[in-house]
Write a protein that holds these residues in place. Structure first.
Motif, PDB file in Angstrom:
ATOM      1  N   PRO A   1       0.814  -1.221   0.000  1.00  0.00           N
ATOM      2  CA  PRO A   1       0.000   0.000   0.000  1.00  0.00           C
ATOM      3  C   PRO A   1       0.846   1.269   0.000  1.00  0.00           C
ATOM      4  N   PHE A   2       0.305   2.314  -0.621  1.00  0.00           N
ATOM      5  CA  PHE A   2       0.947   3.613  -0.666  1.00  0.00           C
ATOM      6  C   PHE A   2       0.238   4.554   0.310  1.00  0.00           C
ATOM      7  N   ALA A   3       0.997   5.510   0.832  1.00  0.00           N
ATOM      8  CA  ALA A   3       0.412   6.483   1.742  1.00  0.00           C
ATOM      9  C   ALA A   3      -0.371   7.556   0.997  1.00  0.00           C
ATOM     10  N   HIS A   4      -0.016   7.801  -0.270  1.00  0.00           N
ATOM     11  CA  HIS A   4      -0.712   8.833  -1.051  1.00  0.00           C
ATOM     12  C   HIS A   4      -0.634   8.452  -2.524  1.00  0.00           C
ATOM     13  N   VAL A   5      -1.707   8.702  -3.253  1.00  0.00           N
ATOM     14  CA  VAL A   5      -1.752   8.420  -4.687  1.00  0.00           C
ATOM     15  C   VAL A   5      -2.148   9.691  -5.425  1.00  0.00           C
ATOM     16  N   VAL A   6      -1.390  10.032  -6.459  1.00  0.00           N
ATOM     17  CA  VAL A   6      -1.686  11.175  -7.331  1.00  0.00           C
ATOM     18  C   VAL A   6      -2.134  10.623  -8.675  1.00  0.00           C
ATOM     19  N   VAL A   7      -3.294  11.076  -9.149  1.00  0.00           N
ATOM     20  CA  VAL A   7      -3.853  10.581 -10.408  1.00  0.00           C
ATOM     21  C   VAL A   7      -4.060  11.754 -11.354  1.00  0.00           C
ATOM     22  N   ASP A   8      -3.367  11.745 -12.484  1.00  0.00           N
ATOM     23  CA  ASP A   8      -3.555  12.796 -13.484  1.00  0.00           C
ATOM     24  C   ASP A   8      -4.518  12.308 -14.565  1.00  0.00           C
ATOM     25  N   GLU A   9      -5.248  13.262 -15.163  1.00  0.00           N
ATOM     26  CA  GLU A   9      -6.290  12.950 -16.151  1.00  0.00           C
ATOM     27  C   GLU A   9      -7.302  11.968 -15.555  1.00  0.00           C
ATOM     28  N   ALA A  10      -7.689  12.230 -14.316  1.00  0.00           N
ATOM     29  CA  ALA A  10      -8.547  11.301 -13.580  1.00  0.00           C
ATOM     30  C   ALA A  10      -9.975  11.295 -14.082  1.00  0.00           C
ATOM     31  N   GLN A  11     -10.348  12.257 -14.897  1.00  0.00           N
ATOM     32  CA  GLN A  11     -11.725  12.290 -15.395  1.00  0.00           C
ATOM     33  C   GLN A  11     -12.061  11.081 -16.264  1.00  0.00           C
ATOM     34  N   GLU A  12     -11.046  10.355 -16.735  1.00  0.00           N
ATOM     35  CA  GLU A  12     -11.284   9.219 -17.627  1.00  0.00           C
ATOM     36  C   GLU A  12     -11.499   7.903 -16.885  1.00  0.00           C
ATOM     37  N   LEU A  13     -11.223   7.859 -15.593  1.00  0.00           N
ATOM     38  CA  LEU A  13     -11.256   6.584 -14.891  1.00  0.00           C
ATOM     39  C   LEU A  13     -12.682   6.060 -14.714  1.00  0.00           C
ATOM     40  N   THR A  14     -12.848   4.772 -14.923  1.00  0.00           N
ATOM     41  CA  THR A  14     -14.128   4.118 -14.668  1.00  0.00           C
ATOM     42  C   THR A  14     -14.212   3.704 -13.207  1.00  0.00           C
TER      43      THR A  14
END
Length: 728
Positions: free
Chosen positions: A537-550
């Motif tokens: 597990p990660f303590a923090h996740v950064v997601v770019d272009e997240a509008q595309e995720l299902t």
């Protein structure tokens, strides 16, 4: 540039002739003296760190916490040494002056001289915040600020900004004030195949988001050119520095995961985090999270929609639970000492032994151990009573009936087999996902051996997380069998030594002691599997272009971040399949609740001429699109032409921009093969997050209809930082 040597330049400044006035000693003498101290300190620090790193590597490895602390110290020293060796004077970003009239120089990392005098403050420290956040309306105690533009390790331009009237008066004759700030002036410069270093020009609206806390979920919403990617990358580096909770880098704990939309994007931003002195951030695409991601093919839209639901991902739990049901009948097991009966109650007790959340394949070993405990106890009153327990357990492990029964009731499973069976066995899918209609199950069905699709990846990931590594379980069993065999051989050797010992003290009899016997075991000889660095597990996740995720893809990320600490970066108007909800609603459906929204509304990248053409394109499909306001004009109107002009347009641009100056992209012409490495040919889906000096759109109407076509055209048009050409 490396620290100064006798053959290195004697000045950090290499201003072009047109900026000769800025070379006045009254303007730069103070900086020159400071840079000389910085160079000397870097040289001293590199030598000191090299010695400390050599010493740390020579230190005994130890075990447990001691080994972890040693590894962390080696990692920390190595990372700082790499940064210092990469930079010289250009470790410095700029300086700021407060009412105290003593400049504070801001750097990529903190630096002091051998006497402890502070030469640079780390850009992430609270002391450096005014350098980025100060504005005329809120000067934050600053009188002035100077930003440098570095080229190949030397200053090729710099700008001074005054924040107060008193400050302006104090700078008279000792400042180079320009109409444009350093940031605005840098926007028109040519792009390169990798994202340029923009740390020195972070703006106040971006800095506020970069420095926001890591608790909960922070959504960074902004249109094209607002610096979302810049914020996401710099926030990753900032959080690792500022939040000790995120900085833990022990085995499978802590750290930051950065998820980008596609491979060209990751290649484009690959140098940003290393330039910030951070190499501990794991970067990937969603496809990288699963071994099958590299070869996955696109899915049919209707089937992809079915597989995009979180409910179907949740069906993996039932699919695996099917293989964790205790046998409904008892079993008689033969041993060298006596037959032993395994009752249905014994099966149920053993199958209930694994702790909740234990991966299926790992839990199988716990079931084995629990079952053997039960049977060893049952054999206690038989002839096995005098046999060593390890020998009894080894015999039970080899009992064919027991091995076959457990293998059928709790088999080792591969994640690919579980998902493949869902699509190939209608009754299995019906049991695991009873809400699906007959038509939906028929749509999901496919022949065994079919290639994996991108829509399969979340289910494959869920199965892999739920099952664990079957090879690890097999390795553990082989290792245990080897240890048992070694122990049996050791027992025979010890018995022989004791039998042949004729000494008065019978010293060899001490080998019966568990301490000495245990000393003959070498746990370090057991090989360990390499950890899966993306498993979390990660303590923090950064997601770019997240509008595309299902919804299904969100489950892949939630599984890697139990703390639900996320930075979500995106633009609802750039969602290819529509985004009708608010961010809060969308993320709540995905499983994130503590959501804070931050908006970026200024377009720093795309010139006004391009945005005037792009805005109507997206508003025709999405009237409420968050279209940002451009703050600069390029003076180059959007050009329209015919497809036959493509080669001539690209050739002319290359001729106008010699010596590797700038990059271009042709979008929408899959058969086009660029003649220069500075020109790329990409589809609309693969240009998100990228930027180019020249963008040539080929037949944009062919991108499609509805929201998807409008979004692809809008995204493609707004990649241009200089010139946009549309060919029809």
């Amino acid at each position: 540039m490396t620290p100064r040597t006798p053959s290195a330049p004697t000045s950090a400044f290499a201003l072009p002739t047109r900026l000769a006035a800025k070379s006045d000693p009254t303007l730069i003498a103070r900086d020159e003296a400071h840079f000389a101290a910085v160079a000397a300190s870097i040289e001293h620090s590199v030598a000191d760190l090299t010695d400390r790193l050599d010493e740390a590597r020579r230190a005994p490895g130890g075990s447990g916490t001691e080994a972890l602390e040693r590894d962390q110290e080696v990692h920390r020293l190595s990372a700082r040494l790499r940064t210092l060796r990469r930079y010289g004077w250009d470790l410095c970003l700029g300086r700021m002056v407060t009412d105290a009239d003593e400049p504070v120089y801001v750097g990529r990392l903190g630096l002091t001289d051998p006497d402890g005098r502070r030469l640079l403050v780390d850009w992430r420290s609270p002391a450096a915040e005014p350098f980025f956040a100060a504005t005329l309306a809120h000067p934050l105690g600053l009188v002035s600020r100077r930003r440098y533009r570095w080229t190949n390790g030397r200053i090729t331009d710099y700008w001074d900004e005054a924040f107060t009237t008193e400050g302006l008066e104090g700078l008279e004759g000792n400042a180079a004030l320009d109409d444009d700030s350093a940031f605005i002036a840098s926007l028109g410069t040519s792009r390169s195949p990798r994202m340029r270093d923009v740390l020195g020009t972070i703006q106040s609206d971006q800095d506020a988001i970069i420095r926001a806390g890591s608790r909960g979920t922070l959504v960074v919403d902004g249109g094209p050119g607002t610096g979302k990617t810049v914020v996401a990358l710099h926030r990753s580096a900032y959080l690792l520095y500022a939040d000790p909770r995120l900085g833990r880098t022990g085995h499978r704990r802590g750290g930051v995961l950065f998820v980008g939309p596609h491979r060209p994007y990751l290649a484009y931003v690959s140098d940003v985090l290393p330039s910030l002195g951070e190499d501990g951030v794991q970067t990937c695409t969603l496809a990288d999270l699963v071994p099958e991601g590299g070869t996955a093919v696109p899915e049919e839209p209707a089937v992809a929609a079915l597989k995009s639901s979180a409910a179907l991902v949740g069906a993996i739990e039932q699919a695996v639970a099917f293989y964790e049901e205790p046998p409904a009948s008892g079993l008689s097991v033969e041993t060298p000492w006596a037959d032993v009966r395994v009752s249905t109650a014994d099966w149920a007790e053993a199958f209930g032994a694994p702790e909740p959340g234990t991966p299926h394949n790992e839990a199988r070993d716990q079931v084995w151990d629990a079952l053997l405990d039960i049977l060893v106890d049952k054999l206690a009153g038989s002839d096995a009573e005098d046999a060593p327990e390890a020998q009894v357990r080894a015999a039970l492990r080899r009992a064919p009936a027991l091995v076959d029964a457990l293998g059928g009731a709790w088999p080792l499973l591969e994640h690919t087999d579980v998902v493949a069976d869902l699509w190939a066995v209608p009754a299995y899918l019906r049991m695991c996902a009873p809400w699906l209609t007959d038509a939906e199950r028929a749509a999901l069905r496919r022949p065994e051996g079919s290639p994996w699709t991108t829509a399969d990846l979340p289910l494959l990931d869920a199965a892999r997380q739920r099952l664990g590594d079957p090879d690890a379980a097999r390795r553990r069993r082989r290792q245990e069998a080897q240890r048992v065999a070694d122990r049996e051989e050791m027992d025979a050797v010890v018995d022989h030594l004791i039998a042949s010992d004729d000494s008065d003290l019978m010293i060899m009899s001490m080998l019966r002691g568990e301490d000495l016997r245990g000393a003959l075991d070498d746990p370090s000889a057991v090989p360990e599997a390499d950890p899966d660095l993306l498993a979390g597990p990660f303590a923090h996740v950064v997601v770019d272009e997240a509008q595309e995720l299902t919804d299904a893809e969100w489950q892949m990320l939630l599984a890697r971040c139990p703390s639900r600490s996320f930075t979500v970066v995106g633009d609802r108007a750039q969602a290819r399949h529509g985004f009708t909800e608010s961010w809060t609603e969308r993320l709540a459906r995905a499983g994130l609740d503590r959501v804070t929204l931050a908006s970026l509304t200024v377009n720093y990248r795309t010139p006004e001429e391009v945005m005037l053409k792009a805005e109507p394109v997206i508003r025709a499909a999405l009237p409420d699109a968050n279209v940002p306001t451009s703050i600069r004009r390029s003076g180059i109107p959007v050009h329209h032409g015919s497809v036959g002009d493509l080669d001539a347009i690209v050739d002319a641009w290359l001729a106008e921009h010699p010596d590797g100056e700038g990059v271009a992209c042709v979008i929408g012409a899959p058969s086009y093969v660029p003649a220069s490495a500075r020109v790329r040919s990409l589809s609309p889906e693969l240009v998100k997050g990228l930027e180019f000096d020249l963008v040539v759109l080929v037949e944009p109407d062919a991108f499609g209809e509805g929201i998807t076509g409008a979004v692809d055209r809008y995204v493609a048009m707004t990649r241009a930082t200089g010139r946009l050409v549309i060919l029809v």
